[in-house]
Design an enzyme around this catalytic site. Structure first.
Site, PDB file in Angstrom:
ATOM      1  N   GLY A 119      62.604  -8.558  -4.872  1.00 24.62           N
ATOM      2  CA  GLY A 119      61.743  -8.028  -5.936  1.00 24.62           C
ATOM      3  C   GLY A 119      61.618  -6.521  -6.031  1.00 24.62           C
ATOM      4  O   GLY A 119      60.562  -6.022  -6.416  1.00 24.62           O
ATOM      5  N   ASN A 121      63.186  -4.784  -8.274  1.00 24.10           N
ATOM      6  CA  ASN A 121      63.059  -4.553  -9.728  1.00 24.10           C
ATOM      7  C   ASN A 121      61.637  -4.850 -10.190  1.00 24.10           C
ATOM      8  O   ASN A 121      61.081  -4.123 -11.004  1.00 24.10           O
ATOM      9  CB  ASN A 121      64.070  -5.401 -10.498  1.00 24.10           C
ATOM     10  CG  ASN A 121      65.443  -4.750 -10.521  1.00 24.10           C
ATOM     11  OD1 ASN A 121      65.647  -3.744 -11.191  1.00 24.10           O
ATOM     12  ND2 ASN A 121      66.383  -5.311  -9.768  1.00 24.10           N
ATOM     13  N   HIS A 216      71.424  -7.146 -15.030  1.00 20.63           N
ATOM     14  CA  HIS A 216      72.644  -7.574 -14.338  1.00 20.63           C
ATOM     15  C   HIS A 216      73.312  -6.349 -13.711  1.00 20.63           C
ATOM     16  O   HIS A 216      73.439  -5.311 -14.370  1.00 20.63           O
ATOM     17  CB  HIS A 216      73.593  -8.253 -15.334  1.00 20.63           C
ATOM     18  CG  HIS A 216      74.838  -8.760 -14.674  1.00 20.63           C
ATOM     19  ND1 HIS A 216      74.862  -9.913 -13.918  1.00 20.63           N
ATOM     20  CD2 HIS A 216      76.092  -8.254 -14.635  1.00 20.63           C
ATOM     21  CE1 HIS A 216      76.082 -10.099 -13.446  1.00 20.63           C
ATOM     22  NE2 HIS A 216      76.848  -9.102 -13.872  1.00 20.63           N
TER      23      HIS A 216
HETATM   24  C1  GRF Z   1      69.522  -7.126  -8.667  1.00 21.40           C
HETATM   25  O1  GRF Z   1      70.728  -6.578  -8.248  1.00 21.40           O
HETATM   26  C2  GRF Z   1      69.678  -7.729 -10.028  1.00 21.40           C
HETATM   27  O2  GRF Z   1      70.543  -7.023 -10.830  1.00 21.40           O
HETATM   28  C3  GRF Z   1      70.233  -9.069  -9.736  1.00 21.40           C
HETATM   29  O3  GRF Z   1      69.567  -9.473  -8.585  1.00 21.40           O
HETATM   30  C4  GRF Z   1      69.152  -8.339  -7.849  1.00 21.40           C
HETATM   31  C5  GRF Z   1      67.688  -8.445  -7.636  1.00 21.40           C
HETATM   32  O4  GRF Z   1      67.181  -7.484  -6.785  1.00 21.40           O
HETATM   33  N1  GRF Z   1      70.123  -9.917 -10.883  1.00 21.40           N
HETATM   34  P1  GRF Z   1      65.625  -7.372  -6.544  1.00 21.40           P
HETATM   35  O5  GRF Z   1      65.119  -8.759  -6.143  1.00 21.40           O
HETATM   36  O6  GRF Z   1      64.972  -6.934  -7.824  1.00 21.40           O
HETATM   37  O7  GRF Z   1      65.430  -6.379  -5.451  1.00 21.40           O
END
Ligand code: GRF
Length: 311
Positions: A119, A121, A216
């Site tokens: 998480g 992001n 992505h």
């Molecule tokens: C990121 O690289 C995103 O692009 C992909 O999964 C990963 C998630 O990372 N879909 P996080 O859980 O947000 O650290």
């Protein structure tokens, strides 16, 4: 209304009759302090008296930077005036990001985030909401994985976190219907897939058409359908000189919908999937926050496969 008042029509103003209301500049300043509206957020504040059909009306002009907390101030005025004599321009409320249902309320842009992992992001979105870069609210974080650290991050910030365990043999649609049961009562404006490792059912995609976005870690359409380190490994093995990330609306095909934003990252000769992933991840955080901001401000629209800026 006098000419100089007309010129100021884009400012917010209320009309009161002095002195019965007891509202004056000192009272306003005290209210601002009580509500935590700091001076630097007040772009404009003054009172003008204007004779209107032989009565003297007083107009308070207030312009708060980004209208933060304006609804709170309006409710103070309502209290003070006992609900009468408030000549607010009701048709301006929408543009000011508010609505009125007896009291003034800030219109919120409600975000649900679907996650499966650590998480980072999600954290970028939480930070952007907390520091005001995104004017919205995360109303739910939902995960298909019980131990997703993203759930922990949500709880730490007082955000409702839901673990929805997939049942054995359950269809995709059935699972997604359970997600919808959480989302629907929350008036969600946007669903963000932030490292969500489940493919959505056509039912879900159709139900929230134009309201779901995904991040992505490659420059789509290259390296679609892969996730995790595999994307970066394949980018390096293919010999790409640049890669990056893409935020896109979700349609029925995986990693396919209209592209909102992309950011590039150089592939270095000594990159490993891990070092490359780390640099792409930084760009993901920027890209995702920026895309959510644009959508929440109504600044973009979908035109076929293209996402374009409005106006
Ligand atoms: C990121 O690289 C995103 O692009 C992909 O999964 C990963 C998630 O990372 N879909 P996080 O859980 O947000 O650290």
């Amino acid at each position: 209304m006098r000419d100089e008042l007309r010129e100021l029509a884009d400012l917010f103003y209320v009309k009161i009759m002095e002195p019965s209301s007891g509202i004056n500049i000192n009272w306003i300043r005290r209210e601002f302090m009580r509500l935590g509206i700091r001076d630097e957020n007040v772009d404009n504040l003054y009172i003008i008296n204007a004779p209107v059909s032989r009565e003297v009306w007083y107009y308070i002009f207030v312009k708060l930077h980004e209208n933060k907390k304006l609804h709170l101030f309006l409710n103070s005025l309502l209290d003070k005036l006992g609900g009468v004599e408030l000549g607010i321009l009701k048709n301006r409320l929408d543009a000011l990001g508010m609505y009125y249902d007896g009291i003034f309320r800030e219109k919120t842009f409600n975000i649900a985030v679907l996650v499966s992992g650590r998480g980072t992001n999600l954290q970028a979105i939480i930070d952007a909401v907390e520091n005001g870069d995104i004017r919205g609210k995360i109303v739910a974080v939902i995960s298909n994985k019980k131990d997703a650290y993203a759930l922990e991050r949500a709880r730490k910030h007082g955000i409702e976190a839901f673990y929805v365990p997939p049942k054995k043999g359950e269809s995709r649609e059935n699972y997604d219907r359970r997600i919808a049961e959480i989302i629907d009562p929350l008036n969600v404006n946007l669903i963000v897939l932030a490292g969500y490792l489940r493919i959505l059912s056509p039912w879900f995609v159709e139900r929230y058409k134009g309201k779901i976005i995904n991040i992505h870690p490659s420059l789509l359409p290259a390296f679609a359908g892969l996730y995790g380190e595999r994307v970066h490994r394949e980018v390096i093995e293919y010999g790409c000189k640049v890669t990056g990330c893409t935020v896109h609306f979700v349609d029925e095909e995986v990693d396919h919908g209209p592209i909102i934003l992309q950011k590039c990252v150089e592939v270095r000769d000594d990159d490993t999937p891990e070092t490359l992933a780390a640099r792409v991840l930084e760009k993901e955080h920027e890209c995702l926050v920026e895309a959510i901001r644009l959508i929440s401000e109504g600044a973009i629209e979908i035109s076929g496969r293209r996402v374009i800026r409005k106006g």
